[in-house]
Design a protein around this motif. Structure first.
Motif, mmCIF file in Angstrom:
data_model
loop_
_atom_site.group_PDB
_atom_site.id
_atom_site.type_symbol
_atom_site.label_atom_id
_atom_site.label_comp_id
_atom_site.label_asym_id
_atom_site.label_seq_id
_atom_site.Cartn_x
_atom_site.Cartn_y
_atom_site.Cartn_z
ATOM 1 N N MET A 196 0.816 -1.222 0.000
ATOM 2 C CA MET A 196 0.000 0.000 0.000
ATOM 3 C C MET A 196 0.847 1.268 0.000
ATOM 4 O O MET A 196 0.447 2.283 0.569
ATOM 5 C CB MET A 196 -0.977 0.013 1.195
ATOM 6 N N ASP A 197 2.017 1.204 -0.638
ATOM 7 C CA ASP A 197 2.900 2.377 -0.661
ATOM 8 C C ASP A 197 2.737 3.198 -1.936
ATOM 9 O O ASP A 197 3.542 4.095 -2.200
ATOM 10 C CB ASP A 197 4.359 1.955 -0.495
ATOM 11 N N GLY A 198 1.709 2.912 -2.708
ATOM 12 C CA GLY A 198 1.475 3.643 -3.952
ATOM 13 C C GLY A 198 2.103 2.976 -5.158
ATOM 14 O O GLY A 198 1.801 3.322 -6.300
ATOM 15 N N HIS B 205 9.450 8.776 3.239
ATOM 16 C CA HIS B 205 10.829 9.130 3.602
ATOM 17 C C HIS B 205 11.017 10.636 3.791
ATOM 18 O O HIS B 205 11.876 11.071 4.548
ATOM 19 C CB HIS B 205 11.801 8.641 2.521
ATOM 20 N N ASN B 206 10.214 11.437 3.077
ATOM 21 C CA ASN B 206 10.482 12.874 3.045
ATOM 22 C C ASN B 206 9.700 13.686 4.072
ATOM 23 O O ASN B 206 9.893 14.901 4.180
ATOM 24 C CB ASN B 206 10.196 13.425 1.645
ATOM 25 N N PRO C 196 13.027 5.148 11.192
ATOM 26 C CA PRO C 196 12.789 6.578 11.455
ATOM 27 C C PRO C 196 14.042 7.420 11.251
ATOM 28 O O PRO C 196 13.952 8.627 11.014
ATOM 29 C CB PRO C 196 12.352 6.595 12.927
ATOM 30 N N GLU C 197 15.215 6.782 11.334
ATOM 31 C CA GLU C 197 16.480 7.515 11.187
ATOM 32 C C GLU C 197 16.691 8.039 9.783
ATOM 33 O O GLU C 197 17.533 8.911 9.553
ATOM 34 C CB GLU C 197 17.653 6.613 11.608
ATOM 35 N N ARG C 198 15.907 7.544 8.817
ATOM 36 C CA ARG C 198 16.036 8.010 7.433
ATOM 37 C C ARG C 198 14.859 8.893 7.020
ATOM 38 O O ARG C 198 14.730 9.227 5.842
ATOM 39 C CB ARG C 198 16.164 6.811 6.484
ATOM 40 N N ASN C 199 14.031 9.247 7.974
ATOM 41 C CA ASN C 199 12.877 10.103 7.682
ATOM 42 C C ASN C 199 13.255 11.570 7.837
ATOM 43 O O ASN C 199 13.690 11.998 8.909
ATOM 44 C CB ASN C 199 11.718 9.742 8.616
ATOM 45 N N GLN C 200 13.104 12.341 6.784
ATOM 46 C CA GLN C 200 13.518 13.751 6.799
ATOM 47 C C GLN C 200 12.702 14.578 7.789
ATOM 48 O O GLN C 200 13.207 15.545 8.358
ATOM 49 C CB GLN C 200 13.416 14.334 5.391
#
Length: 259
Positions: free
Chosen positions: A46-48, A114-115, A140-144
Protein backbone atom coordinates in the motif's frame (compact mmCIF):
# COMPACT_ATOMS: atom_id res chain seq x y z
CA UNK A 1 20.58 -15.21 21.90
CA UNK A 2 18.97 -15.78 18.51
CA UNK A 3 19.18 -12.99 15.98
CA UNK A 4 15.77 -12.13 14.51
CA UNK A 5 15.38 -9.86 11.49
CA UNK A 6 11.95 -8.21 11.47
CA UNK A 7 12.29 -6.21 8.24
CA UNK A 8 13.67 -7.43 4.93
CA UNK A 9 12.84 -7.66 1.24
CA UNK A 10 14.13 -11.04 0.17
CA UNK A 11 10.78 -12.65 -0.68
CA UNK A 12 11.33 -13.22 -4.42
CA UNK A 13 9.68 -11.11 -7.11
CA UNK A 14 7.23 -9.06 -5.03
CA UNK A 15 8.76 -5.56 -4.72
CA UNK A 16 12.03 -3.65 -5.18
CA UNK A 17 13.96 -6.32 -3.28
CA UNK A 18 14.99 -9.74 -4.56
CA UNK A 19 13.84 -10.30 -8.17
CA UNK A 20 13.83 -14.11 -8.17
CA UNK A 21 14.20 -17.28 -6.10
CA UNK A 22 17.87 -17.78 -7.00
CA UNK A 23 18.75 -14.33 -5.64
CA UNK A 24 16.58 -14.86 -2.55
CA UNK A 25 18.35 -18.10 -1.66
CA UNK A 26 21.76 -16.45 -2.03
CA UNK A 27 20.62 -13.57 0.19
CA UNK A 28 19.28 -16.05 2.73
CA UNK A 29 22.69 -17.71 2.90
CA UNK A 30 24.26 -14.33 3.67
CA UNK A 31 21.65 -13.76 6.39
CA UNK A 32 22.53 -17.07 8.03
CA UNK A 33 26.23 -16.21 7.83
CA UNK A 34 25.38 -13.00 9.68
CA UNK A 35 23.88 -15.07 12.48
CA UNK A 36 20.22 -14.49 11.59
CA UNK A 37 18.05 -17.49 12.49
CA UNK A 38 14.51 -16.13 12.08
CA UNK A 39 13.20 -13.57 9.64
CA UNK A 40 9.95 -11.68 9.08
CA UNK A 41 9.46 -11.16 5.34
CA UNK A 42 8.09 -7.66 4.87
CA UNK A 43 7.33 -6.75 1.24
CA UNK A 44 6.04 -3.24 0.64
CA UNK A 45 2.28 -2.92 0.89
CA UNK A 46 0.00 0.00 0.00
CA UNK A 47 2.90 2.38 -0.66
CA UNK A 48 1.48 3.64 -3.95
CA UNK A 49 3.64 1.29 -5.99
CA UNK A 50 3.30 -2.20 -4.51
CA UNK A 51 0.37 -4.22 -3.23
CA UNK A 52 1.22 -7.46 -1.46
CA UNK A 53 -2.00 -8.83 -0.08
CA UNK A 54 -1.97 -10.97 3.05
CA UNK A 55 -3.11 -14.19 1.38
CA UNK A 56 -0.50 -13.88 -1.38
CA UNK A 57 2.36 -13.24 1.05
CA UNK A 58 1.40 -16.25 3.16
CA UNK A 59 1.44 -18.56 0.11
CA UNK A 60 4.73 -17.14 -1.22
CA UNK A 61 6.36 -17.35 2.22
CA UNK A 62 5.43 -21.02 2.48
CA UNK A 63 6.98 -21.69 -0.93
CA UNK A 64 10.13 -19.80 0.04
CA UNK A 65 10.43 -21.77 3.29
CA UNK A 66 10.17 -25.01 1.31
CA UNK A 67 12.95 -23.82 -1.02
CA UNK A 68 15.12 -22.88 1.98
CA UNK A 69 14.60 -26.32 3.51
CA UNK A 70 15.32 -28.10 0.23
CA UNK A 71 18.60 -26.18 -0.08
CA UNK A 72 19.64 -26.85 3.49
CA UNK A 73 19.52 -23.18 4.50
CA UNK A 74 18.86 -22.96 8.24
CA UNK A 75 16.51 -19.98 8.22
CA UNK A 76 12.94 -19.83 9.48
CA UNK A 77 10.78 -17.23 7.70
CA UNK A 78 7.42 -15.74 8.59
CA UNK A 79 4.92 -13.82 6.44
CA UNK A 80 4.74 -10.08 7.07
CA UNK A 81 4.31 -6.71 5.39
CA UNK A 82 5.87 -3.29 5.51
CA UNK A 83 2.56 -1.48 5.67
CA UNK A 84 2.64 2.10 4.42
CA UNK A 85 0.72 4.72 6.35
CA UNK A 86 -2.32 5.63 4.27
CA UNK A 87 -5.92 6.67 4.74
CA UNK A 88 -6.96 3.17 3.66
CA UNK A 89 -4.92 1.37 6.34
CA UNK A 90 -7.71 0.93 8.89
CA UNK A 91 -10.04 -0.40 6.20
CA UNK A 92 -7.39 -2.92 5.16
CA UNK A 93 -7.03 -4.02 8.80
CA UNK A 94 -10.81 -4.40 9.12
CA UNK A 95 -10.85 -6.49 5.93
CA UNK A 96 -8.13 -8.79 7.29
CA UNK A 97 -5.61 -7.86 4.62
CA UNK A 98 -2.81 -6.75 6.93
CA UNK A 99 -0.08 -9.01 8.29
CA UNK A 100 1.33 -8.14 11.69
CA UNK A 101 4.75 -8.95 13.10
CA UNK A 102 3.15 -11.45 15.49
CA UNK A 103 0.27 -13.91 15.27
CA UNK A 104 -1.65 -12.00 17.92
CA UNK A 105 -1.97 -8.92 15.67
CA UNK A 106 -0.34 -6.72 18.28
CA UNK A 107 2.68 -5.23 16.48
CA UNK A 108 2.45 -3.52 13.07
CA UNK A 109 5.54 -2.72 10.99
CA UNK A 110 4.55 0.75 9.79
CA UNK A 111 6.32 2.85 7.17
CA UNK A 112 6.06 6.63 6.83
CA UNK A 113 7.08 8.51 3.68
CA UNK A 114 10.83 9.13 3.60
CA UNK A 115 10.48 12.87 3.05
CA UNK A 116 7.99 13.81 5.77
CA UNK A 117 5.77 12.89 8.68
CA UNK A 118 2.21 13.31 7.34
CA UNK A 119 -0.08 15.61 9.29
CA UNK A 120 -2.53 12.80 10.04
CA UNK A 121 0.16 10.50 11.49
CA UNK A 122 -0.62 11.34 15.11
CA UNK A 123 -4.32 10.58 14.66
CA UNK A 124 -3.56 7.35 12.80
CA UNK A 125 -1.20 6.17 15.54
CA UNK A 126 -3.80 6.99 18.17
CA UNK A 127 -6.47 5.05 16.24
CA UNK A 128 -4.20 2.01 15.92
CA UNK A 129 -3.30 2.06 19.60
CA UNK A 130 -6.94 2.42 20.59
CA UNK A 131 -7.45 -0.90 18.78
CA UNK A 132 -4.68 -2.55 20.80
CA UNK A 133 -2.16 -2.32 17.96
CA UNK A 134 1.37 -1.07 18.70
CA UNK A 135 2.96 0.62 15.67
CA UNK A 136 6.61 -0.22 15.07
CA UNK A 137 7.89 2.76 13.05
CA UNK A 138 10.39 1.41 10.53
CA UNK A 139 13.65 3.24 9.73
CA UNK A 140 12.79 6.58 11.46
CA UNK A 141 16.48 7.51 11.19
CA UNK A 142 16.04 8.01 7.43
CA UNK A 143 12.88 10.10 7.68
CA UNK A 144 13.52 13.75 6.80
CA UNK A 145 10.63 14.90 8.96
CA UNK A 146 12.12 13.31 12.07
CA UNK A 147 15.56 14.67 11.17
CA UNK A 148 14.16 18.20 11.04
CA UNK A 149 12.03 17.77 14.16
CA UNK A 150 13.26 14.93 16.42
CA UNK A 151 10.68 15.92 19.03
CA UNK A 152 8.02 14.27 16.85
CA UNK A 153 9.79 10.95 17.22
CA UNK A 154 10.06 11.46 20.97
CA UNK A 155 6.33 12.20 21.17
CA UNK A 156 5.37 9.05 19.24
CA UNK A 157 7.56 6.83 21.43
CA UNK A 158 6.28 8.60 24.54
CA UNK A 159 2.77 7.68 23.39
CA UNK A 160 3.74 4.00 23.19
CA UNK A 161 5.08 3.46 19.67
CA UNK A 162 8.18 1.38 19.03
CA UNK A 163 10.89 1.96 16.43
CA UNK A 164 13.00 -0.25 14.19
CA UNK A 165 16.42 1.08 13.27
CA UNK A 166 18.15 -0.15 10.13
CA UNK A 167 21.46 -1.90 10.78
CA UNK A 168 23.00 -0.35 7.65
CA UNK A 169 22.14 3.15 8.89
CA UNK A 170 24.05 2.58 12.13
CA UNK A 171 27.21 1.44 10.35
CA UNK A 172 27.28 4.32 7.87
CA UNK A 173 25.92 2.81 4.63
CA UNK A 174 23.54 5.76 4.15
CA UNK A 175 26.13 8.37 5.01
CA UNK A 176 27.42 10.19 8.08
CA UNK A 177 24.29 12.28 8.62
CA UNK A 178 22.00 9.26 8.87
CA UNK A 179 24.56 7.39 10.96
CA UNK A 180 24.79 10.28 13.43
CA UNK A 181 21.01 10.54 13.73
CA UNK A 182 20.79 6.79 14.34
CA UNK A 183 23.33 7.13 17.15
CA UNK A 184 21.34 10.01 18.64
CA UNK A 185 18.13 7.95 18.56
CA UNK A 186 19.87 5.11 20.38
CA UNK A 187 21.45 7.46 22.95
CA UNK A 188 18.03 9.02 23.62
CA UNK A 189 16.42 5.63 24.29
CA UNK A 190 14.16 6.02 21.24
CA UNK A 191 15.43 2.91 19.43
CA UNK A 192 14.23 -0.62 20.20
CA UNK A 193 15.45 -3.09 17.59
CA UNK A 194 17.77 -3.45 14.63
CA UNK A 195 16.55 -4.98 11.38
CA UNK A 196 18.29 -5.30 8.05
CA UNK A 197 15.79 -3.84 5.55
CA UNK A 198 17.90 -5.93 3.15
CA UNK A 199 17.10 -5.56 -0.56
CA UNK A 200 20.15 -6.79 -2.46
CA UNK A 201 23.82 -7.78 -2.33
CA UNK A 202 25.42 -4.35 -2.56
CA UNK A 203 24.19 -1.21 -0.80
CA UNK A 204 21.08 -2.67 0.82
CA UNK A 205 22.53 -5.73 2.52
CA UNK A 206 22.07 -7.15 6.03
CA UNK A 207 24.85 -5.64 8.19
CA UNK A 208 23.21 -7.01 11.34
CA UNK A 209 26.39 -8.55 12.75
CA UNK A 210 28.29 -5.31 12.12
CA UNK A 211 25.55 -3.23 13.78
CA UNK A 212 25.50 -5.37 16.90
CA UNK A 213 29.29 -5.31 17.05
CA UNK A 214 29.22 -1.50 16.93
CA UNK A 215 26.38 -1.37 19.48
CA UNK A 216 28.39 -3.52 21.88
CA UNK A 217 31.40 -1.24 21.44
CA UNK A 218 29.39 2.00 21.75
CA UNK A 219 26.82 1.09 24.40
CA UNK A 220 27.77 -2.25 25.95
CA UNK A 221 26.50 -5.82 25.98
CA UNK A 222 23.29 -4.86 27.81
CA UNK A 223 22.06 -2.91 24.79
CA UNK A 224 22.81 -5.84 22.47
CA UNK A 225 20.79 -8.20 24.64
CA UNK A 226 18.00 -5.65 24.96
CA UNK A 227 17.68 -5.07 21.20
CA UNK A 228 17.77 -8.80 20.41
CA UNK A 229 15.31 -9.47 23.22
CA UNK A 230 12.94 -6.78 21.95
CA UNK A 231 12.85 -8.37 18.48
CA UNK A 232 11.98 -11.71 20.06
CA UNK A 233 9.25 -10.09 22.18
CA UNK A 234 7.72 -8.41 19.13
CA UNK A 235 7.56 -11.55 16.99
CA UNK A 236 6.14 -13.49 19.97
CA UNK A 237 3.59 -10.77 20.74
CA UNK A 238 5.03 -10.20 24.22
CA UNK A 239 5.51 -6.94 26.11
CA UNK A 240 8.48 -4.78 25.18
CA UNK A 241 10.01 -3.09 28.21
CA UNK A 242 10.46 0.66 27.85
CA UNK A 243 13.46 2.34 29.45
CA UNK A 244 14.10 6.03 29.94
CA UNK A 245 13.55 8.19 26.86
CA UNK A 246 14.98 11.62 26.18
CA UNK A 247 14.67 14.43 23.69
CA UNK A 248 17.27 14.69 20.95
CA UNK A 249 18.77 18.13 21.12
CA UNK A 250 19.91 19.53 17.80
CA UNK A 251 23.24 21.26 18.10
CA UNK A 252 23.39 24.87 17.03
CA UNK A 253 25.72 25.62 14.19
CA UNK A 254 28.95 27.27 15.27
CA UNK A 255 29.63 30.82 14.19
CA UNK A 256 32.87 31.47 12.45
CA UNK A 257 34.14 35.03 12.36
CA UNK A 258 36.26 36.11 9.43
CA UNK A 259 38.83 38.83 10.04
Amino acid sequence: MRMIDLHCHILPGVDDGSPDMETSLKLAKIAVEQGITHMLLTPHHMDGEYLNHKADVIIKTKSFQEALDQNGIQLTVYPGQEAHITGELMQAIDQGDILFADEGNRYLMLELPHNEVPEYTNQMLFTLQARGITPVLVHPERNQGFMKNPDQLYDFVNQGCLTQLTASSYVGVFGKHVQKFTEQIIDAGLGFIFASDAHNFEGRNFKMAQAFEKLKKDKGERFVEEYKGNAKSIINGDDVIFGGIYHIHKKKKSKFWLF
